[in-house]
Design a protein around this motif. Structure first.
Motif, mmCIF file in Angstrom:
data_model
loop_
_atom_site.group_PDB
_atom_site.id
_atom_site.type_symbol
_atom_site.label_atom_id
_atom_site.label_comp_id
_atom_site.label_asym_id
_atom_site.label_seq_id
_atom_site.Cartn_x
_atom_site.Cartn_y
_atom_site.Cartn_z
ATOM 1 N N SER A 1 -3.053 6.825 -11.564
ATOM 2 C CA SER A 1 -3.804 7.861 -11.062
ATOM 3 C C SER A 1 -2.740 9.296 -10.804
ATOM 4 C CB SER A 1 -5.288 7.697 -11.131
ATOM 5 O OG SER A 1 -6.288 8.514 -10.862
ATOM 6 N N ARG A 2 -3.074 10.278 -11.669
ATOM 7 C CA ARG A 2 -3.180 11.763 -11.283
ATOM 8 C C ARG A 2 -4.020 12.947 -11.508
ATOM 9 N NH1 ARG A 2 2.204 14.466 -14.138
ATOM 10 N NH2 ARG A 2 3.252 12.976 -12.679
ATOM 11 N N LEU A 3 -4.028 13.315 -10.281
ATOM 12 C CA LEU A 3 -5.092 14.747 -9.953
ATOM 13 C C LEU A 3 -4.579 15.849 -10.555
ATOM 14 C CD1 LEU A 3 -7.670 15.768 -9.700
ATOM 15 C CD2 LEU A 3 -6.816 16.140 -7.282
ATOM 16 N N THR A 4 -4.847 16.516 -11.140
ATOM 17 C CA THR A 4 -3.838 17.674 -11.890
ATOM 18 C C THR A 4 -4.639 18.684 -11.801
ATOM 19 O OG1 THR A 4 -2.910 16.783 -13.525
ATOM 20 C CG2 THR A 4 -2.179 18.658 -13.299
ATOM 21 N N PHE A 5 -3.924 20.106 -10.922
ATOM 22 C CA PHE A 5 -4.538 21.136 -10.559
ATOM 23 C C PHE A 5 -4.254 22.463 -11.663
ATOM 24 C CE2 PHE A 5 -3.781 19.279 -6.459
ATOM 25 C CZ PHE A 5 -4.801 19.299 -5.949
ATOM 26 N N ALA A 6 -6.164 23.546 -12.003
ATOM 27 C CA ALA A 6 -5.655 23.996 -12.813
ATOM 28 C C ALA A 6 -4.760 25.356 -12.910
ATOM 29 C CB ALA A 6 -7.340 24.263 -13.940
ATOM 30 N N THR B 1 0.463 -1.118 0.048
ATOM 31 C CA THR B 1 0.101 -0.171 0.417
ATOM 32 C C THR B 1 0.947 0.979 -0.300
ATOM 33 O OG1 THR B 1 -1.466 -1.036 1.042
ATOM 34 C CG2 THR B 1 -1.385 1.495 1.578
ATOM 35 N N LYS B 2 0.172 1.270 -1.290
ATOM 36 C CA LYS B 2 1.300 3.679 -0.576
ATOM 37 C C LYS B 2 -0.052 4.346 -0.661
ATOM 38 C CE LYS B 2 4.953 1.673 -4.661
ATOM 39 N NZ LYS B 2 5.429 2.231 -5.654
ATOM 40 N N GLU B 3 0.992 5.588 -0.388
ATOM 41 C CA GLU B 3 -0.394 7.102 -0.321
ATOM 42 C C GLU B 3 -0.014 7.995 -1.460
ATOM 43 O OE1 GLU B 3 -2.475 7.938 2.709
ATOM 44 O OE2 GLU B 3 -1.445 5.741 3.776
ATOM 45 N N ILE B 4 -0.955 8.688 -1.141
ATOM 46 C CA ILE B 4 -0.874 9.683 -1.928
ATOM 47 C C ILE B 4 -0.207 10.704 -1.915
ATOM 48 C CG2 ILE B 4 -2.506 11.756 -3.323
ATOM 49 C CD1 ILE B 4 -5.539 10.372 -2.686
ATOM 50 N N ALA B 5 0.784 10.882 -2.846
ATOM 51 C CA ALA B 5 1.734 12.027 -3.068
ATOM 52 C C ALA B 5 1.669 12.850 -3.574
ATOM 53 C CB ALA B 5 3.538 11.337 -3.798
ATOM 54 N N GLY B 6 2.230 14.678 -3.463
ATOM 55 C CA GLY B 6 2.339 15.144 -4.556
ATOM 56 C C GLY B 6 3.828 16.080 -4.926
ATOM 57 N N GLY B 7 3.351 16.580 -5.990
ATOM 58 C CA GLY B 7 3.850 16.638 -7.077
ATOM 59 C C GLY B 7 4.032 18.037 -7.562
ATOM 60 N N ASP C 1 2.821 21.507 -14.101
ATOM 61 C CA ASP C 1 1.570 21.122 -13.254
ATOM 62 C C ASP C 1 1.383 20.852 -12.032
ATOM 63 O OD1 ASP C 1 0.460 22.386 -15.406
ATOM 64 O OD2 ASP C 1 -0.141 20.160 -16.917
ATOM 65 N N ILE C 2 0.679 21.266 -10.867
ATOM 66 C CA ILE C 2 0.876 21.153 -9.816
ATOM 67 C C ILE C 2 -0.143 19.674 -9.277
ATOM 68 C CG2 ILE C 2 0.435 21.148 -7.078
ATOM 69 C CD1 ILE C 2 1.239 24.237 -7.585
ATOM 70 N N PHE C 3 0.391 18.347 -8.907
ATOM 71 C CA PHE C 3 -0.513 16.949 -9.202
ATOM 72 C C PHE C 3 -0.491 16.658 -7.911
ATOM 73 C CE2 PHE C 3 3.666 15.931 -10.720
ATOM 74 C CZ PHE C 3 3.969 14.973 -10.103
ATOM 75 N N LEU C 4 -1.375 15.440 -7.446
ATOM 76 C CA LEU C 4 -1.061 14.275 -6.581
ATOM 77 C C LEU C 4 -0.906 13.581 -7.644
ATOM 78 C CD1 LEU C 4 -4.152 15.861 -3.812
ATOM 79 C CD2 LEU C 4 -1.540 16.108 -3.839
#
Length: 1429
Positions: A838-843, A785-791, A798-801
């Motif tokens: 999977s990546r969540l990218t902020f606009a 199991t891994k946690e969400i990472a920000g970068g 682009d800033i993403f999780l």
């Protein structure tokens, strides 16, 4: 007969008990009324007709009015073809469930009417007491072994009491012993049934009834008597009764936890365990268990250990080999037949002895056993990435020996070898090793013992004798010429989420097949991995332990005695996904709301989705009193909630749900409990629904739920969450204040423990009904199991999780949420998925995007993660994003300068990375500088360094320096202001370097004077010299005075040293070293004072402290001394003595001192006050070295006694009798002259003096006169000596404290003869008073040497009373009255510590010391406690 007699009696008593309960009266009345109503509405004949029609119903089919398109119809028909055979069985089960539900509805109706009539009990019986009360109490029982017993009681109270059962004071939990206890509660009668009583069931049992008004308890004793053949009295607890023989197949066995697919490694061990419930569980009748490997039964052996009992069956393989790989089956014989379970065991190759060496061969067996040879055969190992096998070596070992002998000189190609050269009748073991170009494999498992005996000649099948040797002969019908051909087409299909089913066509030319090896590789990888390590005989194989969601390719090789075939063609890539099937049944149907004409129900998702996303649900309903089902929805329901319309108020309804996916519609769920269609009018909200979990970890998880459909009299304002351990009814409310959101993070869980949850909704009217219990959840994170990472994206900024899932399937989706609300199609974010990530990218991220983000991977075992985006983290990522979108040339170091040799100044900076197209320029005081005279400009793209060197740095170079860099779109600049004091410092350093350059043209110091401390604490002053020659001279000085060391300095070695041994304060001063020749002179100064002196002392203290011994106790006549030996000690070292943690100052009582070898502290005239712990602390500036000694208890007692003894011994030594001087060693005298032997004696009290001649006492006479004047002057005068007076004379001086024995050799020669050579005698040492000597301790040896015993020959003495002159007096100084002198024929030295001397030809003194006395051996004692270091 006993059962026939007691059953009516028990029934009668039970009726009597029930009749005394008022609740039973109501039950009986209601049952009668319900029967009348039932007979008036439906006759018995009608019920039978309906049942007959239900039994005659055809198999379940899809209703015609459920419309589907052509594709759906075709897909459903395909699925129906596969499941049609099972529908008949399902229909029979449905009918049985209908009848059972019908009965449950009737019982519920009876209970409801009983409950309604109980509310009217005031009219019938008046007011009932609220406290719990036992109307029928427990009664004692005495039963035989192996018979059941039933305890029952009747309780009343309002509210209804809760009854718990106890054995002694321990609560009874039926789950702790399945089948042992059964607890029932029917119509107010509470019962406890104990099945098959054993002696340990003898105890006092109690039923405890509790409600809010109080508690009542009823107790009874159960006595278990011994079975027939016993004493007939009650059995004692803990004894196991003797049972008659019971065959294990009569037991009822239910398998619980079963062993799974297991992976082991050669040389390791593993156990396969299967737990079970056995009824009855008899200690002397264990279940019958059989273990099989590849359908061959296993027997216990040193390599296979089996055990069964205590609720489990275990198979242990203590020494794994690849021979142990295979399909293992446990077969248990039960009352109903057999219970079996199978799973595969994989055994991997152990690490090779040489990298690249093959794995070990396997299945080594011996055939054709004869008196002179044995045919050994084996199976080849699999080779995936190793070099091909070139042959095999066969080893043998005779039984009882540990030596292996290689049978063949060169490797054999085939997997058979005739081992010859055996001794008839001897027993041998064999093993095989494989060989390839990298080396030799580990040996295989050895065979069992093989005895070389000669069978019938006809049994020689494959070995003949050729030219005196044995060789293998292949028969014509064997068809074993060469390796087999490659297997045919390989097809891999989906099986489970972690396994794939591989099947293939056999090779066209089998040629004595042994089996197959299967290899796999991940798609895109070139590395093949073995799937099995032992040849598999069938053409279908399940490959386990694959990564879920990963894509693999497979290949197969055939194996025979000649080796491995060519690899088959690779299979098509296949993803590791569960095989496509219809989903399992939904479950947990619950009512969420009802308005009297419609009911809203919800359910839980199927536990098995069937390898495809569940995209449809179909709901059926029926009246609880009927058997026929009606379809609720013709079109599929996407969500797990449905509102059923057009219902009759007051009617009970049942519901069932079916789930559908691409494979079709699955089996229906079990019918729900009957639900009454009655409008909800309560003010409190209804139950929450759809409890789920996210981010399950070892000690925390997040609970999520949906809002209630029915909100009550007002909107829902919050939620309360309750939790309990699985199997417990004790719920704990996790949040004391209701939370407004629909999630809650739970922490402080026990890892590995399972929990259940429920949620209660709250509005202004109060707390509503609790939700349905959640499914049990285990507090344990999924592997990997891994946690969400920000970068921040390095290309776009682009800033993403992002989350990388540990497992995934084809239908999985990543569902992102913010504060556990799905983000959906929010324009502020964009979701992208690639493979397992999977990546969540902020606009355009800002403060509105702060919060807790989570993601759930659907159709997995709960893969999820979360991340809290804080303001600080967002600001950091915004800065990095800006830097990426507005690129600059990153610099490791800004513009700086350094002064080089010859006074050159280098200006430089370093970029992180420079391309070959990078450009730059230097600007000094707003003017660009180019490379030319006085300036050198260059760069290195590999290191990113840009530099400019100024050859002549002068005052004109003061100013501002700037470097501008351009590299593609990126640019940067760095400036350095070199003015004022900064410039002056740089200029001064440049001038100094120019002078240094000039200095180094002649002999010079490359390193100036410095100090080191050697291991023996010698201080070494050292320096390094350069540019020297043989003529270069070197001199040492201290305070301008030249110091000449023992060893002349060697300048050609490049290093000169001056040792300063035994360093102390006297060595302070200014040391100077000079170096000169015809090219110049250089000087180095070193001032040893102040801090430098302290540093040297600390360095010495560090070595001395590390080498310090434990504190050693030594007693002296003055007191008790504690000594600490070390490499070197000086008073300048920071040494502190402590007593009981208090610092000791040197005084008359406590003296502190030391020598170069040790530090000591002496306690003068000790007393009890000086008892306790003593510590010496040596501080070296960085750490403290401590040594301790516990001077108390027996250690102090022994030391004090030794001190008193030594004090008395010293006093005795001081006052004993002794010869002060005056006697020679040898006297040579001519006859007829007078001889006078005179000496001075001393002692307190005055000693007695005795003279001896040849060890016989001399009495005073006219010829020999003996005198003692004033107690001091003793003399022996012989007048007119004759040759008979020659001999060995001795004097014994002694008082009560001891004495001394001195010898003189007298030689008389005749007149006219030549004076003979003097023959020196050996003076005897002092013989102090005899004092018992303590044994020597292991402390440091005494510094005083012990003289060797005398080797001077002594004439044989007479047998008369002759004192032994060399033996100390054994009389203690306390008894002076008796001083016997032992008799000895040999006057040699026998005391271990006399002052004996070896004979010396020419003594330096005519009167050597007579009282040489070895000191008392020191008595050392170590601390009884470990030293503190």
């Amino acid at each position: 007969m006993a059962s026939k007699v007691t059953a009516p009696l028990q029934k009668k008593k039970r009726v009597n008990h029930i009749n005394t309960d008022y609740r039973s009266l109501h039950s009986k009345h209601v049952v009668q009324q319900h029967s009348v109503r039932k007979s008036s509405s439906t006759s018995v004949r009608q019920v039978q007709v309906q049942a007959r029609e239900a039994m005659a119903e055809p198999a379940y089919t899809i209703p015609a009015f459920r419309q589907r398109n052509a594709e759906e119809v075709e897909e459903y028909q395909r699925v129906s073809t596969h499941v049609g055979k099972g529908l008949a069985a399902i229909q029979e089960e449905l009918h049985r469930m209908r009848i059972q539900t019908k009965t449950q509805v009737d019982n519920l109706a009876i209970q409801r009417e009983v409950q309604e009539m109980m509310t009217k009990k005031v009219d019938l019986y008046g007011e009932v007491r609220k406290l719990p009360d036992f109307l029928v109490a427990l009664r004692p029982h005495a039963v035989w072994e192996k018979t059941p017993v039933k305890l029952f009681c009747t309780v009343q109270g309002h509210p209804r009491p809760l009854v718990k059962w106890f054995k002694g004071d321990v609560p009874i939990d039926p789950l702790s012993a399945p089948g042992k206890y059964k607890i029932e509660n029917k119509y107010g009668v509470h019962s406890l049934i104990i099945s098959r009583c054993v002696v340990s069931d003898t105890a006092e049992y109690s039923a405890r009834a509790t409600n809010q008004y109080g508690t009542a308890t009823s107790t009874a004793t159960v006595t278990v008597k011994r079975a027939a053949g016993g004493t007939g009295v009650s059995c004692q607890l803990g004894l196991v009764p003797h049972l008659t023989d019971i065959h294990p197949s009569k037991l009822e066995i239910t398998l619980l936890e079963r062993f799974r697919v297991t992976f082991g490694v050669e040389g390791g061990s593993t156990s396969l365990v299967c737990t079970m419930v056995v009824v009855p569980d008899l200690p002397n009748v264990p279940p019958l268990a059989q273990w099989y490997r590849d359908d061959k039964q296993l027997k216990p052996s040193p390599l296979v250990e089996m055990s069964v009992g205590r609720g489990s069956a275990r198979l242990t393989l203590p020494h794994l080999a690849k021979d142990d790989e295979g399909l293992y089956t446990l077969r248990m014989f039960t009352k109903d037949g057999t219970a079996e379970h199978s799973a595969y065991l994989f055994v991997e190759d152990a690490a090779p002895s040489v990298p690249g060496a093959p794995g070990a061969p396997m299945s080594v067996k011996a055939f054709d056993i004869n008196k002179d040879y044995v045919l050994v055969a084996w199976k080849p190992p699999n080779t995936t990435n190793e070099a091909p096998i070139s042959g095999y070596f066969v080893d043998r070992r005779e039984a009882g020996s540990d030596t292996w002998v290689q049978c063949n000189d060169s490797p054999v190609k085939v997997c058979k070898y005739p081992a010859h050269g055996l001794s008839a009748g001897s027993t041998y073991h064999f093993r095989v090793r494989a060989v390839n170009s990298a080396g030799i494999s580990r040996p295989s498992r050895k065979t069992g013992g093989v005895t070389a005996l000669d069978p019938a000649e006809s049994q020689r099948l494959q070995v003949v004798k050729i030219a005196g040797k044995y060789d293998i002969v292949i028969r014509d019908d064997d068809d074993l010429e060469g390796v087999p051909s490659a297997p045919g087409q390989v097809v891999a299909t989906r099986n489970t989420k972690s396994s794939v089913l591989v099947h293939w066509d056999p090779p066209r030319q089998p040629k004595g097949m042994m089996g197959y090896y299967i290899d796999a590789r991940a798609a895109g990888s070139k590395t093949w991995l073995p799937c099995n390590h032992k040849p598999f005989k069938h053409t279908k194989f399940v490959v386990h332990a694959l990564v879920p969601g990963e894509t693999y390719v497979f290949r197969v090789q055939a194996v025979n005695v000649f080796g491995l075939s060519e690899e088959s063609q690779e299979s098509s890539p296949v993803a590791v996904e569960p095989a496509l099937a219809t989903p399992s049944a939904p479950f947990g149907i619950t009512l969420l709301s009802c308005d009297g004409s419609s009911m809203t129900v919800a359910w839980k998702s199927p536990k098995v989705c069937g390898g495809s996303k569940v995209n449809a649900y179909y709901v059926d309903q029926r009246d609880a009193d009927t058997l026929g089902w009606k379809e609720v929805n013709a079109s599929a329901v996407r969500e797990r909630i449905c509102t059923v319309e057009n219902l009759k108020e007051g009617t009970f309804y049942e519901f069932k749900v079916q789930a559908g996916n691409l494979a079709g519609v699955g089996v229906p769920s079990a019918p729900s409990a009957p639900m009454k269609c009655e409008a909800w009018t309560m003010a409190e909200p209804g139950p929450a629904s759809d409890l789920s979990f996210s981010e399950v970890r070892g000690h925390s998880l997040v609970v999520l739920w949906k809002a209630p459909v029915y909100s009550g009299a007002g909107p829902v304002t919050g939620y309360l969450v309750d939790m309990a351990k699985l199997g417990s009814s004790d719920f704990v409310t996790l949040n004391q204040e209701a939370v407004a959101h629909r999630y809650l993070q739970v922490s402080h869980l026990e890892e590995g423990e399972s929990y259940v949850f429920r949620v209660r909704s709250v509005n202004s009217s109060g707390v509503g009904k609790a939700s349905q219990l959640s499914e049990p959840v285990c507090a344990k994170a999924l592997p990997g199991t891994k946690e969400i990472a920000g970068g921040v994206d390095e290309e776009t900024g682009d800033i993403f999780l992002s989350l990388e899932a540990c497992e995934i399937c084809e239908t999985s989706q990543f569902v992102w949420s913010k504060n556990y609300t799905p983000v959906g199609d929010c324009p502020r974010v964009a979701v992208s998925t690639k493979g397992r990530s999977s990546r969540l990218t902020f606009a355009n991220p800002d403060k509105d995007d702060l919060g807790r983000y989570s993601v759930v991977v659907t159709d997995t075992d709960g893969v999820s993660g979360s991340h809290t985006l804080t303001e600080d983290a967002l600001n950091s990522m915004l800065e990095l994003s800006y830097a990426i979108r507005h690129p600059i040339v990153p610099l490791k170091h800004g513009l700086n300068y350094e002064v080089l040799e010859k006074g050159h100044v280098r200006f430089w900076l370093q970029a992180v990375k420079l391309s070959a197209a990078a450009s730059y320029r230097f600007i000094v005081n707003d003017k660009e500088v180019t490379s030319g005279e006085g300036h050198k400009i260059s760069h290195d793209a590999a290191t990113g360094i840009i530099q400019m060197t100024v050859d002549h740095f002068t005052r004109a170079n003061e100013g501002t320096y700037t470097v501008q860099i351009h590299d593609g779109k990126a640019k940067n600049q760095s400036s350095l202001v070199l003015v004022g004091d900064v410039f002056k410092a740089a200029l001064k350093e440049a001038e100094f370097q120019r002078k240094e350059h000039i200095r180094k043209q002649g002999p010079h110091f490359s390193e100036y004077l410095y100090f080191t401390v050697a291991d023996d604490c010698t201080v070494m002053l050292a320096c390094k010299v350069a540019n020297v020659k043989k003529e270069t001279t070197f001199h040492w000085f201290k305070d301008e005075d030249e110091v000449v060391p023992d060893a002349a300095p060697s300048v050609m070695s490049g290093c000169c040293t001056l040792p300063v041994p035994l360093f102390s304060r006297k060595d302070q001063g200014v040391y100077k070293a000079t170096l000169s020749d015809d090219r110049g002179k250089d000087t180095s100064l070193f001032d040893i004072s102040g801090q430098v002196f302290d540093d040297i002392i600390n360095a010495i203290a560090q070595i001395a402290g590390s080498s310090a011994s434990e504190l050693v106790l030594q007693c002296t006549p003055e007191g008790i001394r504690l000594q600490c030996y070390m490499t070197y000690y000086t008073e300048e070292m920071k040494t502190v003595w402590k007593h009981r943690d208090s610092k000791i100052a040197s005084s008359e009582k406590m003296r502190i001192g030391g020598t170069a070898e040790m530090a000591w502290m002496q306690i003068c005239d000790p007393s009890d006050k000086e008892k306790g712990h003593y510590t010496i602390e040596i501080c070296d500036g960085a750490q403290t070295h401590a040594r301790t000694f516990d001077l108390s208890g027996q250690a102090y007692t022994d030391a004090y006694e030794e001190y008193l003894r030594l004090k008395a011994a010293a006093f005795a030594e001081k006052n004993r009798g002794r010869v002060v001087g005056g006697l020679p060693d040898v006297v040579t005298i001519m006859e007829k002259k007078s001889l006078s032997l005179t000496c001075t004696v001393w002692g307190e009290p005055t000693p007695e003096v005795t003279w001896f001649k040849n060890e016989q006492e001399v009495a005073s006479s006219e010829h020999t006169k003996i005198t003692l004047e004033a107690g001091k002057f003793a003399s022996l005068v012989i007048t007119q000596v004759t040759p008979e007076d020659s001999g060995k004379y001795s004097i014994n001086v002694r008082n009560k404290y001891g004495g001394e024995f001195v010898e003189i050799t007298v030689s008389v020669y005749k007149q006219g003869e030549q004076m003979p050579e003097p023959k020196l005698g050996q003076p005897k040492g002092a013989t102090p008073a005899s004092t018992p000597m303590p044994p020597k301790s292991p402390g440091p040896p005494s510094k005083t040497p012990t003289p060797a015993p005398s080797k001077t020959p002594t004439p044989a003495p007479s047998k008369s009373q002759t004192p032994a002159p060399s033996v100390k007096s054994p009389t203690p100084f306390s008894t002076p009255a008796s001083t016997p002198i032992p008799k000895s024929p040999t006057p040699g030295c026998r005391s271990p510590t006399p002052g004996c001397k070896s004979p010396t030809p020419t003594p330096k003194s005519p009167t050597p010391p007579r009282s040489v006395k070895s000191p008392t051996p020191p008595r050392f004692m170590k601390s009884p406690t470990p030293p503190r270091k």
